[in-house]
Scaffold this active site. Structure first.
Site, mmCIF file in Angstrom:
data_model
loop_
_atom_site.group_PDB
_atom_site.id
_atom_site.type_symbol
_atom_site.label_atom_id
_atom_site.label_comp_id
_atom_site.label_asym_id
_atom_site.label_seq_id
_atom_site.Cartn_x
_atom_site.Cartn_y
_atom_site.Cartn_z
ATOM 1 N N ASN A 111 0.859 -1.189 0.000
ATOM 2 C CA ASN A 111 0.000 0.000 0.000
ATOM 3 C C ASN A 111 0.892 1.235 0.000
ATOM 4 O O ASN A 111 2.029 1.197 0.473
ATOM 5 C CB ASN A 111 -0.891 0.010 1.242
ATOM 6 C CG ASN A 111 -1.843 1.187 1.274
ATOM 7 O OD1 ASN A 111 -2.500 1.489 0.281
ATOM 8 N ND2 ASN A 111 -1.927 1.865 2.412
ATOM 9 N N HIS A 113 0.742 5.210 1.349
ATOM 10 C CA HIS A 113 -0.038 6.013 2.301
ATOM 11 C C HIS A 113 0.540 7.424 2.366
ATOM 12 O O HIS A 113 1.764 7.594 2.453
ATOM 13 C CB HIS A 113 0.008 5.364 3.680
ATOM 14 C CG HIS A 113 -0.823 6.091 4.697
ATOM 15 N ND1 HIS A 113 -2.200 6.048 4.697
ATOM 16 C CD2 HIS A 113 -0.468 6.898 5.723
ATOM 17 C CE1 HIS A 113 -2.653 6.780 5.691
ATOM 18 N NE2 HIS A 113 -1.634 7.318 6.328
ATOM 19 N N ASP A 149 -2.706 0.521 8.143
ATOM 20 C CA ASP A 149 -1.527 1.341 7.848
ATOM 21 C C ASP A 149 -0.373 1.042 8.800
ATOM 22 O O ASP A 149 0.468 1.908 9.080
ATOM 23 C CB ASP A 149 -1.870 2.833 7.896
ATOM 24 C CG ASP A 149 -2.921 3.210 6.863
ATOM 25 O OD1 ASP A 149 -2.936 2.610 5.781
ATOM 26 O OD2 ASP A 149 -3.733 4.116 7.150
#
Length: 226
Positions: A111, A113, A149
Site C-alpha cells: 500500500n 499512504h 496502515d
C-alpha cells in the site's frame, strides 16, 4: 542477462488512479512488471479509464449490497486470484480489509499512504499534519498487514510543510513523491530484492530494514542555456 519474467501485478483502486498511472508508466518504460488487471469497488473510478486506455483488463466489484466485509473480501479475493498475481498493490483502495483477506496475500500486498508512517494513519493526513504543526510531511510504501496502515514500511519520501500550505497544496506536493515511491518499491519486489521477512520486517537486498529507506528529493532541473 536477467531472464526474470515480469512480475504479475493486480491493482486495487477506488478513485482517480494517479498512483496506478505511475505504475503503468513504469511498466511502459521497461520496469519488470506486468499489470494483469485493475479492480475497483466503484464503477465511477477514473483509474478504470486509465487502465482501459493502456489495454489493461478492468473489473468492478461493488461493496454495496454485501452483508459484511468478510463476504465482500471473499468475492474480491476470488476475483483477484483469477489473474494469478504475484503482487497485489493498493493504489487508493478505500476499503478496510479483513484479517483473512490480508493473510491470504501476506508478503505480497503493498500500500502507499500519504504520511510519514507511523504518523497519521487513516484518513485526512494532510490536514492532520498541518493541525499538528508538523514541519515535514510525506508518503510511505509499506507491506500490508491486518493493522491499518501498520505494516512494515519499505520506503518514504519527505516534503517540507510550508508556512502558506493548506491541505490541498500539501497534498499535491506529497502526491508527486508518491508517484516516485510506488514504482521504486514495486520494482525492487519485481527484481527479487525486496521481501517481507519471517521477522515481520521488510528485507532489502538480504538485510532487514532497521528504518525505512528514504527517497531523496528529485534533482532540480538544470537551467536552460541563455
Amino acid at each position: 542477462m536477467d531472464e526474470r519474467a515480469p512480475l504479475q501485478v493486480v491493482a486495487l483502486i477506488s478513485g482517480s488512479g494517479s498512483n496506478l498511472q505511475a505504475l503503468m508508466d513504469a511498466q511502459r518504460q521497461g520496469a519488470p512488471i506486468r499489470l494483469q488487471a485493475v479492480i475497483s469497488n466503484t464503477a465511477e473510478a477514473y483509474g478504470l479509464e486509465r487502465a482501459r486506455h493502456q489495454g489493461i483488463p478492468t473489473e468492478v466489484l461493488s461493496h454495496r449490497g454485501y452483508a459484511d466485509r468478510d463476504a465482500f473480501d471473499a468475492d474480491l479475493a476470488a476475483l483477484i486470484d483469477r489473474h494469478n498475481p504475484e503482487l497485489v498493490v493498493l493504489a487508493g483502495f478505500m476499503r478496510i480489509l479483513t484479517p483473512g483477506f490480508v493473510n491470504r496475500y501476506a508478503g505480497r500486498m503493498m500500500n502507499i499512504h500519504p504520511s510519514l508512517l507511523p504518523k497519521f494513519r487513516g484518513l485526512n493526513t494532510h490536514q492532520r499534519a498541518l493541525d499538528a504543526g508538523e514541519r515535514e510531511h510525506g508518503a510511505s510504501v509499506h507491506f500490508v498487514t491486518a493493522e491499518l496502515d501498520g505494516g512494515p514500511v519499505i520506503i518514504q519520501a519527505r516534503v517540507p510543510v510550508l508556512a502558506d500550505d493548506d491541505a490541498g497544496s500539501l497534498a499535491a506536493r506529497v502526491l508527486k513523491q508518491e508517484h516516485r515511491l510506488y514504482p521504486t518499491a514495486v520494482g525492487w519486489f519485481a527484481e527479487g530484492r525486496l521481501r517481507l521477512g519471517e521477522d515481520g520486517r521488510a528485507h532489502l537486498d538480504g538485510r532487514a530494514l532497521q528504518a525505512p529507506m528514504l527517497m531523496e528529493a528529485a534533482a532540480a532541473p538544470e537551467p536552460a542555456p541563455s
